[in-house]
Write a protein that holds these residues in place. Structure first.
Motif, mmCIF file in Angstrom:
data_model
loop_
_atom_site.group_PDB
_atom_site.id
_atom_site.type_symbol
_atom_site.label_atom_id
_atom_site.label_comp_id
_atom_site.label_asym_id
_atom_site.label_seq_id
_atom_site.Cartn_x
_atom_site.Cartn_y
_atom_site.Cartn_z
ATOM 1 N N ALA A 191 -0.850 4.101 10.955
ATOM 2 C CA ALA A 191 -0.999 4.388 9.516
ATOM 3 C C ALA A 191 0.294 4.384 8.816
ATOM 4 N N CYS A 192 1.392 3.705 9.330
ATOM 5 C CA CYS A 192 2.418 3.764 8.602
ATOM 6 C C CYS A 192 2.196 2.629 7.403
ATOM 7 N N PHE A 193 3.130 2.767 6.448
ATOM 8 C CA PHE A 193 3.333 1.891 5.136
ATOM 9 C C PHE A 193 1.610 2.187 4.334
ATOM 10 N N GLU A 194 1.347 3.510 4.617
ATOM 11 C CA GLU A 194 0.003 3.671 4.026
ATOM 12 C C GLU A 194 -0.131 4.984 2.798
ATOM 13 N N ASP A 195 -0.352 4.857 1.702
ATOM 14 C CA ASP A 195 -0.279 5.648 0.785
ATOM 15 C C ASP A 195 -1.223 6.993 1.121
ATOM 16 N N SER A 196 -2.226 6.620 1.559
ATOM 17 C CA SER A 196 -3.553 7.461 1.759
ATOM 18 C C SER A 196 -3.238 8.543 2.675
ATOM 19 N N VAL A 197 -2.288 8.476 3.554
ATOM 20 C CA VAL A 197 -1.905 9.524 4.819
ATOM 21 C C VAL A 197 -1.692 10.744 3.882
ATOM 22 N N TYR A 198 -0.812 10.492 2.797
ATOM 23 C CA TYR A 198 -0.265 11.862 1.994
ATOM 24 C C TYR A 198 -0.655 11.837 0.533
ATOM 25 N N TRP A 199 -1.211 10.928 0.168
ATOM 26 C CA TRP A 199 -1.708 10.951 -1.277
ATOM 27 C C TRP A 199 -3.298 10.793 -1.503
ATOM 28 N N GLU A 200 -3.897 11.360 -2.501
ATOM 29 C CA GLU A 200 -5.087 10.998 -3.357
ATOM 30 C C GLU A 200 -4.952 9.512 -3.668
ATOM 31 N N VAL A 201 -5.763 8.783 -3.228
ATOM 32 C CA VAL A 201 -5.657 7.317 -3.563
ATOM 33 C C VAL A 201 -6.771 6.997 -4.311
ATOM 34 N N PRO A 202 -6.982 6.651 -5.613
ATOM 35 C CA PRO A 202 -8.563 6.361 -6.375
ATOM 36 C C PRO A 202 -8.991 4.896 -5.542
ATOM 37 N N ARG A 252 0.863 -1.048 -0.070
ATOM 38 C CA ARG A 252 -0.201 0.207 -0.013
ATOM 39 C C ARG A 252 0.638 1.063 0.233
ATOM 40 N N TYR A 253 1.897 1.300 -0.456
ATOM 41 C CA TYR A 253 2.914 2.320 -0.438
ATOM 42 C C TYR A 253 3.621 2.692 -1.636
ATOM 43 N N GLY A 254 3.101 2.395 -2.853
ATOM 44 C CA GLY A 254 3.592 2.382 -4.070
ATOM 45 C C GLY A 254 4.033 3.692 -4.564
ATOM 46 N N PHE A 255 2.702 4.520 -4.371
ATOM 47 C CA PHE A 255 2.804 6.097 -4.538
ATOM 48 C C PHE A 255 3.855 6.811 -4.002
ATOM 49 N N SER A 256 3.888 6.275 -2.804
ATOM 50 C CA SER A 256 5.189 7.147 -1.837
ATOM 51 C C SER A 256 6.341 6.885 -2.397
ATOM 52 N N SER A 257 6.489 5.354 -2.371
ATOM 53 C CA SER A 257 7.855 4.940 -2.629
ATOM 54 C C SER A 257 8.463 5.667 -3.964
ATOM 55 N N VAL A 258 7.744 5.684 -5.299
ATOM 56 C CA VAL A 258 8.150 6.444 -6.133
ATOM 57 C C VAL A 258 8.167 7.700 -6.147
ATOM 58 N N GLY A 259 7.033 8.329 -5.476
ATOM 59 C CA GLY A 259 6.717 9.698 -5.492
ATOM 60 C C GLY A 259 7.737 10.498 -4.525
ATOM 61 N N PHE A 260 8.098 9.962 -3.383
ATOM 62 C CA PHE A 260 8.812 10.716 -2.229
ATOM 63 C C PHE A 260 10.354 10.554 -2.708
ATOM 64 N N ASN A 261 10.630 9.358 -3.473
ATOM 65 C CA ASN A 261 11.730 9.226 -3.991
ATOM 66 C C ASN A 261 12.222 10.292 -5.134
ATOM 67 N N PHE A 262 11.287 10.856 -5.978
ATOM 68 C CA PHE A 262 11.271 11.791 -6.909
ATOM 69 C C PHE A 262 11.533 12.946 -6.423
ATOM 70 N N LEU A 263 10.965 13.339 -5.243
ATOM 71 C CA LEU A 263 10.959 14.588 -4.491
ATOM 72 C C LEU A 263 12.163 14.782 -3.953
ATOM 73 N N ILE A 264 12.620 13.765 -3.022
ATOM 74 C CA ILE A 264 13.905 14.161 -2.237
ATOM 75 C C ILE A 264 15.133 14.013 -3.270
ATOM 76 N N ALA A 265 15.012 13.405 -4.355
ATOM 77 C CA ALA A 265 16.052 13.246 -5.437
ATOM 78 C C ALA A 265 16.421 14.606 -5.975
ATOM 79 N N ALA A 266 15.110 15.242 -6.430
ATOM 80 C CA ALA A 266 15.182 16.333 -7.040
ATOM 81 C C ALA A 266 15.828 17.484 -6.032
ATOM 82 N N LEU A 267 15.411 17.349 -4.819
ATOM 83 C CA LEU A 267 16.036 18.450 -3.798
ATOM 84 C C LEU A 267 17.665 17.955 -3.572
ATOM 85 N N SER A 268 17.794 16.748 -3.373
ATOM 86 C CA SER A 268 19.218 16.465 -3.061
ATOM 87 C C SER A 268 20.377 16.703 -3.965
#
Length: 477
Positions: A444-455, A100-116
């Motif tokens: 609520a750990c390992f859960e996308d819908s905490v920070y993402w809109e999940v269909p 249940r954490y696919g959005f966050s895995s790829v999405g947060f990876n994208f975010l922190i890589a762009a900053l870093s």
């Protein structure tokens, strides 16, 4: 699913805008093109071709001679692009194994890589790239080095995966990039350490920094989210995409900034055979350690890459194909054993909740790579290198130090890296505990819908609301 503490509506935009505005200002003040990128600097010593050719669209207004192709772009950009794919696709998809954490895995990876990568350009330039004009000169090699630093941050991200907010990850990245640059400066600039593929500076540093952060962020009630800290069939398949990308491009990663010619060729080849040998030992150990002889996808996704980590430091040395295969073979064995037996001990005894098992993929193989580098430096006579010695060990070639002394430097560098990573990770971990940073609740750990809109997640929202209501009623009673 968002509550007041995890609501990012203002926190995340404010943080991103402030960080990016600061970066833009600093780039404006400090950063300029290097000689291979600047139009005037690159062309001032070029032999100009006096002939011109007309072009209807403006692209044929002149012809270039062969000196154009001496630009570093043509030597480094293919490697850069391979490394870039590893950072954004390889690391991102490798972490999609959580159900249940696919959005966050790829999405947060994208975010922190762009900053870093932006912050790394500044920090690496500040510590070992300032020129006499007080400016940081950047080119394609700067981009590669920034991606290397970013890779270390993403390794640490794997340790805290599923238990942190995007705000915590951004703050972690800012501090880690800075400490990475300090460690890199001490090792590469001050001590003259050789670490082409980053077994120490990237993998060992990133792993143990992340392990210390997750130790400080330990959650004694994480079992409330235990049912989500697992994979399903399709999530493991997505994670294998990341594995295959990383496996394919790792020879480019290790050889990207080595000296042109035989060292770069040798690094790619040593990594290539180390990965191949590692893959076979990984499959063997995965079946051997299972009571029913079945393969474990966690081992295949991760341990099969350990050979690339372990070949990082000694890759440019005269390790030989035979030696690199031994290194990869051992790395696969160590990594699988770590996933099978050591990870449960670390969580139970040391309270280190390492989500992705970065200790097994990056930590232990990184240490192995550092040791292999020190041993190879000591035991391979400098005569074996011939005139190529200056490219691999310039201080030895100049007579300033002996191979045994260089080997000692390699060993000390591992200790320094571990010290900076461990103490830096502990300090940053305490900073990340601040409640304002919006970490998810234990349930609520390992859960996308905490920070993402999940269909299609409306029913889960209702389920969590019911759980919270029940907890509140218990507390009130």
């Amino acid at each position: 699913m968002t509550d007041s503490s995890t609501n990012m509506r203002l926190k995340l935009p404010i943080t991103c805008f402030i960080l990016e505005i600061i970066l833009i200002i600093l780039f404006g003040v400090l950063v300029v093109y290097d000689d291979d990128t600047d139009a005037k600097a690159f062309n001032k010593n070029m032999k100009m071709n006096n002939s011109t050719a007309g072009g209807h669209n403006g692209h044929g207004s002149g012809t270039s001679d062969d000196t154009d192709y001496n630009n570093d772009f043509y030597y480094r950009y293919p490697s850069f692009q391979d490394v870039h794919v590893m950072i954004f696709i390889g690391f991102g998809f490798l972490m999609t194994f959580l159900q249940r954490y696919g959005f966050s895995s790829v999405g947060f990876n994208f975010l922190i890589a762009a900053l870093s990568l932006q912050w790394a350009t500044l920090m690496q330039g500040f510590f070992h790239g300032l020129h006499e004009d007080g400016k940081i000169h950047i080119g394609v090699e700067s981009m590669i080095n920034a991606d290397f630093c970013t890779g270390s941050v993403l390794i640490s991200f794997g340790a805290v995966l599923g238990k942190t907010s995007p705000l915590q990850l951004l703050i972690m990245a800012v501090f880690e990039v800075t400490l990475f640059a300090v460690n890199e400066f001490i090792l590469l600039s001050m001590l003259g350490t050789r670490d082409a593929g980053g077994s120490m500076t990237i993998h060992t540093f990133g792993a143990y920094f992340g392990l210390m952060v997750t130790r400080i962020l330990y959650r004694p009630k994480l079992e409330q989210s235990k049912h989500k800290n697992s994979s399903v069939y399709h999530s493991d398949l997505f994670a294998m995409i990341g594995t295959i990308y990383l496996w394919m491009f790792w020879p480019s990663f290790n050889s990207a900034v080595t000296a042109h010619g035989d060292p770069q060729h040798r690094t790619a080849m040593n990594t290539y055979y180390s990965l191949a040998a590692c893959t076979l030992s990984t499959y063997a150990m995965s079946a051997l350690t299972a009571h029913d002889g079945k393969l474990d996808m966690v081992h295949i996704q991760n341990a099969a890459l350990a050979g690339g980590v372990a070949a990082g430091t000694a890759g440019e040395m005269m390790l030989t194909p035979f030696g690199s295969m031994i290194v990869g073979f051992l790395a696969g064995i160590i990594s699988v054993l770590g996933y099978k037996y050591l990870s449960p001990i670390l969580e139970e005894k040391l309270k280190i909740q390492d989500t992705c098992g970065v200790h097994n993929l990056h930590g232990m193989p990184g240490i192995l790579g550092a040791i292999v580098g020190a041993v190879t430096t000591a035991v391979v006579p400098k005569e074996v290198y011939g005139n190529g010695l200056i490219k691999v060990f310039p201080d030895v070639a100049s007579g300033d130090r002996e191979t045994t002394y260089q080997a000692g430097v390699q060993a000390i560098s591992l200790v320094i890296t571990l010290a900076i990573a461990i103490f830096g990770g502990l300090i940053v971990g305490f900073i990340l505990k601040l409640p304002v940073l919006g970490a998810p609740r234990d349930n609520a750990c390992f859960e996308d819908s905490v920070y993402w809109e999940v269909p299609g997640e409306e029913h889960f929202e209702e389920e969590l609301t019911a759980v919270r209501t029940e907890e509140t009623d218990k507390m009130n009673s």
